[in-house]
Design a protein around this motif. Structure first.
Motif, mmCIF file in Angstrom:
data_model
loop_
_atom_site.group_PDB
_atom_site.id
_atom_site.type_symbol
_atom_site.label_atom_id
_atom_site.label_comp_id
_atom_site.label_asym_id
_atom_site.label_seq_id
_atom_site.Cartn_x
_atom_site.Cartn_y
_atom_site.Cartn_z
ATOM 1 N N LEU A 78 0.856 -1.189 0.000
ATOM 2 C CA LEU A 78 0.000 0.000 0.000
ATOM 3 C C LEU A 78 0.891 1.237 0.000
ATOM 4 C CD1 LEU A 78 -1.726 -2.365 1.127
ATOM 5 C CD2 LEU A 78 -2.805 -0.738 2.670
ATOM 6 N N PHE A 79 0.504 2.258 -0.743
ATOM 7 C CA PHE A 79 1.278 3.499 -0.734
ATOM 8 C C PHE A 79 0.337 4.693 -0.825
ATOM 9 C CE2 PHE A 79 1.301 1.664 -5.009
ATOM 10 C CZ PHE A 79 0.826 2.692 -5.814
ATOM 11 N N ALA A 80 0.759 5.794 -0.209
ATOM 12 C CA ALA A 80 -0.057 7.011 -0.160
ATOM 13 C C ALA A 80 0.840 8.190 0.194
ATOM 14 C CB ALA A 80 -1.167 6.866 0.886
ATOM 15 N N GLY A 81 0.289 9.379 0.011
ATOM 16 C CA GLY A 81 0.995 10.583 0.452
ATOM 17 C C GLY A 81 1.583 11.414 -0.655
ATOM 18 N N GLU A 82 1.808 10.827 -1.813
ATOM 19 C CA GLU A 82 2.381 11.556 -2.937
ATOM 20 C C GLU A 82 2.235 10.706 -4.185
ATOM 21 O OE1 GLU A 82 6.426 12.181 -1.800
ATOM 22 O OE2 GLU A 82 6.831 10.051 -1.550
ATOM 23 N N VAL A 83 2.531 11.295 -5.327
ATOM 24 C CA VAL A 83 2.447 10.572 -6.593
ATOM 25 C C VAL A 83 3.624 9.605 -6.701
ATOM 26 C CG1 VAL A 83 2.482 10.814 -9.103
ATOM 27 C CG2 VAL A 83 1.231 12.477 -7.702
ATOM 28 N N PHE A 84 3.329 8.378 -7.121
ATOM 29 C CA PHE A 84 4.366 7.363 -7.301
ATOM 30 C C PHE A 84 4.822 7.398 -8.761
ATOM 31 C CE2 PHE A 84 5.395 2.834 -5.565
ATOM 32 C CZ PHE A 84 6.713 2.966 -5.983
ATOM 33 N N PRO A 85 6.067 7.851 -9.049
ATOM 34 C CA PRO A 85 6.552 7.850 -10.433
ATOM 35 C C PRO A 85 6.428 6.453 -11.035
ATOM 36 C CG PRO A 85 8.056 9.074 -9.021
ATOM 37 C CD PRO A 85 7.074 8.393 -8.112
ATOM 38 N N VAL A 86 5.870 6.385 -12.229
ATOM 39 C CA VAL A 86 5.550 5.095 -12.831
ATOM 40 C C VAL A 86 6.788 4.228 -13.031
ATOM 41 C CG1 VAL A 86 4.669 3.981 -14.910
ATOM 42 C CG2 VAL A 86 3.434 5.887 -13.915
ATOM 43 N N LYS A 87 7.901 4.817 -13.391
ATOM 44 C CA LYS A 87 9.081 3.989 -13.654
ATOM 45 C C LYS A 87 9.544 3.271 -12.391
ATOM 46 C CE LYS A 87 12.719 7.515 -13.106
ATOM 47 N NZ LYS A 87 13.873 8.157 -13.771
ATOM 48 N N HIS A 88 9.402 3.920 -11.240
ATOM 49 C CA HIS A 88 9.799 3.274 -9.990
ATOM 50 C C HIS A 88 8.767 2.234 -9.565
ATOM 51 C CE1 HIS A 88 13.105 5.957 -9.773
ATOM 52 N NE2 HIS A 88 12.417 7.029 -9.423
ATOM 53 N N LEU A 89 7.490 2.525 -9.809
ATOM 54 C CA LEU A 89 6.442 1.552 -9.503
ATOM 55 C C LEU A 89 6.607 0.302 -10.368
ATOM 56 C CD1 LEU A 89 3.831 0.636 -8.159
ATOM 57 C CD2 LEU A 89 2.561 2.064 -9.779
ATOM 58 N N ARG A 90 6.919 0.512 -11.626
ATOM 59 C CA ARG A 90 7.132 -0.621 -12.537
ATOM 60 C C ARG A 90 8.311 -1.473 -12.044
ATOM 61 N NH1 ARG A 90 8.333 2.063 -16.635
ATOM 62 N NH2 ARG A 90 6.257 2.205 -17.573
ATOM 63 N N ALA A 91 9.398 -0.812 -11.677
ATOM 64 C CA ALA A 91 10.581 -1.543 -11.210
ATOM 65 C C ALA A 91 10.273 -2.330 -9.946
ATOM 66 C CB ALA A 91 11.733 -0.564 -10.963
ATOM 67 N N LEU A 92 9.531 -1.711 -9.030
ATOM 68 C CA LEU A 92 9.200 -2.387 -7.777
ATOM 69 C C LEU A 92 8.323 -3.609 -8.028
ATOM 70 C CD1 LEU A 92 9.336 -2.255 -4.619
ATOM 71 C CD2 LEU A 92 7.130 -1.070 -4.748
ATOM 72 N N SER A 93 7.306 -3.449 -8.867
ATOM 73 C CA SER A 93 6.386 -4.559 -9.131
ATOM 74 C C SER A 93 7.088 -5.713 -9.840
ATOM 75 C CB SER A 93 5.187 -4.073 -9.947
ATOM 76 O OG SER A 93 5.584 -3.635 -11.238
ATOM 77 N N GLU A 94 8.142 -5.420 -10.569
ATOM 78 C CA GLU A 94 8.908 -6.488 -11.211
ATOM 79 C C GLU A 94 9.819 -7.191 -10.212
ATOM 80 O OE1 GLU A 94 10.822 -4.392 -14.376
ATOM 81 O OE2 GLU A 94 9.045 -4.417 -15.680
ATOM 82 N N LEU A 95 10.290 -6.460 -9.199
ATOM 83 C CA LEU A 95 11.123 -7.057 -8.160
ATOM 84 C C LEU A 95 10.285 -7.782 -7.114
ATOM 85 C CD1 LEU A 95 13.552 -4.050 -7.750
ATOM 86 C CD2 LEU A 95 14.243 -6.361 -8.436
ATOM 87 N N TRP A 96 9.065 -7.292 -6.907
ATOM 88 C CA TRP A 96 8.113 -7.918 -5.991
ATOM 89 C C TRP A 96 6.877 -8.342 -6.787
ATOM 90 C CZ3 TRP A 96 8.020 -3.887 -1.391
ATOM 91 C CH2 TRP A 96 9.084 -4.163 -0.520
ATOM 92 N N PRO A 97 6.978 -9.338 -7.629
ATOM 93 C CA PRO A 97 5.829 -9.756 -8.438
ATOM 94 C C PRO A 97 4.830 -10.555 -7.601
ATOM 95 C CG PRO A 97 7.662 -11.238 -8.820
ATOM 96 C CD PRO A 97 8.176 -10.157 -7.904
ATOM 97 N N GLY A 98 3.620 -10.637 -8.111
ATOM 98 C CA GLY A 98 2.625 -11.484 -7.472
ATOM 99 C C GLY A 98 1.960 -10.884 -6.252
#
Length: 523
Positions: free
Chosen positions: A290-310
């Protein structure tokens, strides 16, 4: 919500049902069970009552994040008081102002900070009762020792918990104020319980979960961390500031502590994705991010979801005045071609939303307007600021009060909202809400600063950077080291500008006001 329901009721039930279960873990310092935490907070409740705290009073918390601070907020609630958490890492004058402003009856404070805080409060003419806690003792032992000393000198009996009404205040969270002074957002038991219940329905936590507690307790993200966790008999893993922004150590802790529900500002998750070496750890327990408080830059969100898949990823949005009011589950995978942030989503089921123009009229779907929120989680108002409270709401023809978030959004046909920006000069930085005027007010305290103007700029890496434009009558301007040291002594760390630009004088408009538009063109 039943009028008799208090924010801490669910914790008491958890303690009765599973007294041996681990309630809170303070990595490196120990843990405490539900039964022990219930007993410790009962003892604090009795001490607060003996000191004169009663229903409707306020209790200050001037402690670092710890088992003791969790027990303190529960003890304050049991005494019928609202808890007021203050950042012990911010300048002591700021903390003293907050505690004096809401007239706390008592304050629980780190022993090493007690003298400085008492002196700052005395300068303001305030002298609340003080309970000093030795923060070097692990596992809540410091609070226990402080209470034991008082218990030896008195014969106070157990008084039992006070029954608060739904409209009674549960806590006050102070946010940045445009006048340079923080303002207190008042949240009632009903506000808090409606939010906690919504979280329970939406995220389905269980007693087997282990929640992260990354946000400091004076930050509204902490309400989900603490109270949703304790309601379900789960385990709360406290993450201190020393490790909270250290990506390699934080990544290791998340794995070692088997955290299953993570909640933080996107900037922390971006740090983890870039510098946490996430691929080298086992995150088999993690199931929700879960994340909140500010806009999450898409490139970092994409990288995170690839490192933490599923895992399931949720973008939560809302000001302190409403806590989370819209939410959006991020569809995975994040497309390689996507470069725009995800929407803030649909309104939470316990709230209502409208998008209004400046006159208060609804705008058409797809048109820009201000997001306004109504429902049981909306704040009761700002402490001792009736005019600001009044300005913060719009009342419709039916008499319903709608909180003006100040955020400009568009609404799609599926009732999904997209965030566009702020109506005023308030920004989100590192998950904190920052009023640029408060930074300016802090800079003006420097003897050599003649003029100060602060602006926020988009930053691809950090998401947001803050620049201070300054002028001085002195021939020798303060050095960068000097001005940064001054800021560290007068502002919270998240408010310190990233860049300082000195000018002979700041540009003015025709009405002799600082011309912020021209300043935007300078960097």
């Amino acid at each position: 919500m039943r009028a008799s329901t208090c924010l801490h009721d669910a914790f008491i039930v958890s303690a009765q049902q599973s007294p041996q279960a681990v309630a809170v873990v303070e990595p490196g310092q120990g843990s405490i069970s539900y039964g022990q935490l219930d007993a410790l907070s009962d003892r604090l409740r009795d001490r607060l009552t003996e000191l004169g705290v009663s229903r409707g009073d306020r209790v200050g918390i001037y402690l670092r994040k710890s088992i003791a601070s969790v027990a303190t907020l529960l003890g304050a609630l049991k005494a019928g008081a609202a808890y007021v958490p203050v950042d012990p890492g911010a300048p002591v004058a700021r903390g003293a102002y907050i505690l004096h402003n809401c007239a706390v009856k008592a304050v629980v404070v780190e022993a090493e900070l007690a003298d400085k805080l008492a002196a700052a409060l005395a300068d303001l003419g305030a002298a609340p009762a003080v309970i000093a806690v030795d923060g070097s003792l692990p596992g809540g032992a410091g609070l226990g020792a402080a209470l034991a000393a008082a218990e030896q000198s008195t014969s106070a009996a157990r008084v039992g918990s006070v029954r608060s009404d739904a409209d009674d205040l549960a806590y006050i969270l102070y946010t940045s104020g445009s006048t340079g002074k923080p303002k207190g957002v008042m949240l009632s038991h009903e506000d808090a319980v409606s939010f906690v219940d919504w979280c329970s329905e939406s995220f389905s936590p269980t007693a087997a979960d282990r929640f992260s507690s990354h946000a400091p307790f004076h930050f509204d993200l902490s309400i989900l961390d603490i109270h949703v966790c304790l309601k379900h008999g789960a385990t709360l893993v406290l993450i201190g500031e020393d490790i909270g922004k250290d990506a390699p150590r934080l990544a290791q802790l998340i794995a070692d502590e088997r955290i299953s529900i993570w909640y933080s500002a996107p900037s922390i998750l971006a740090l983890l994705a870039q510098f946490g070496s996430l691929a080298s750890h086992d995150y088999g327990a993690l199931r929700q991010v879960l994340f909140a408080g500010e806009v999450f830059p898409v490139k970092h969100l994409r990288a995170l979801s690839e490192l933490w898949p599923g895992r399931r990823y949720y973008n939560l949005y809302g000001p302190t005045e409403t806590n989370v009011c819209t939410w959006h589950e991020v569809p995975l995978p994040v497309p390689a071609e996507r470069n725009t942030p995800y929407p803030i989503g649909q309104v939470c089921s316990h709230l209502r939303a409208r998008v209004l123009d400046e006159s208060g009229a609804p705008v058409a779907h797809g048109s820009e307007g201000e997001l306004c929120i109504a429902g049981p989680a909306v704040m009761r108002g700002y402490w001792a600021l009736p005019e600001q409270t009044s300005k913060g709401f719009f009342t419709d023809r039916e008499g319903n009060a709608w909180y003006r978030t100040g955020d400009i959004v568009t609404e799609a046909d599926d009732a999904c909202y997209t965030y566009l920006g702020r109506r005023d000069r308030m920004v989100k930085r590192r998950g904190y809400r920052v009023e640029l005027g408060e930074i300016e007010a802090g800079l003006y305290r420097h003897a050599k600063v003649k003029e100060a103007a602060v602006l926020a700029f988009a930053d691809e890496q950090a998401g947001l950077s803050i620049t201070a434009f300054l002028s001085s009558d002195e021939a020798k301007r303060p050095s960068l080291i000097e001005i940064k040291r001054f800021c560290a002594e007068n502002l919270p760390l998240y408010m310190i500008p990233d860049k300082f630009i000195w000018l002979d004088s700041l540009p003015k408009t025709s009405t002799d006001k600082i011309d912020y538009q021209r300043l935007k063109e300078l960097p």
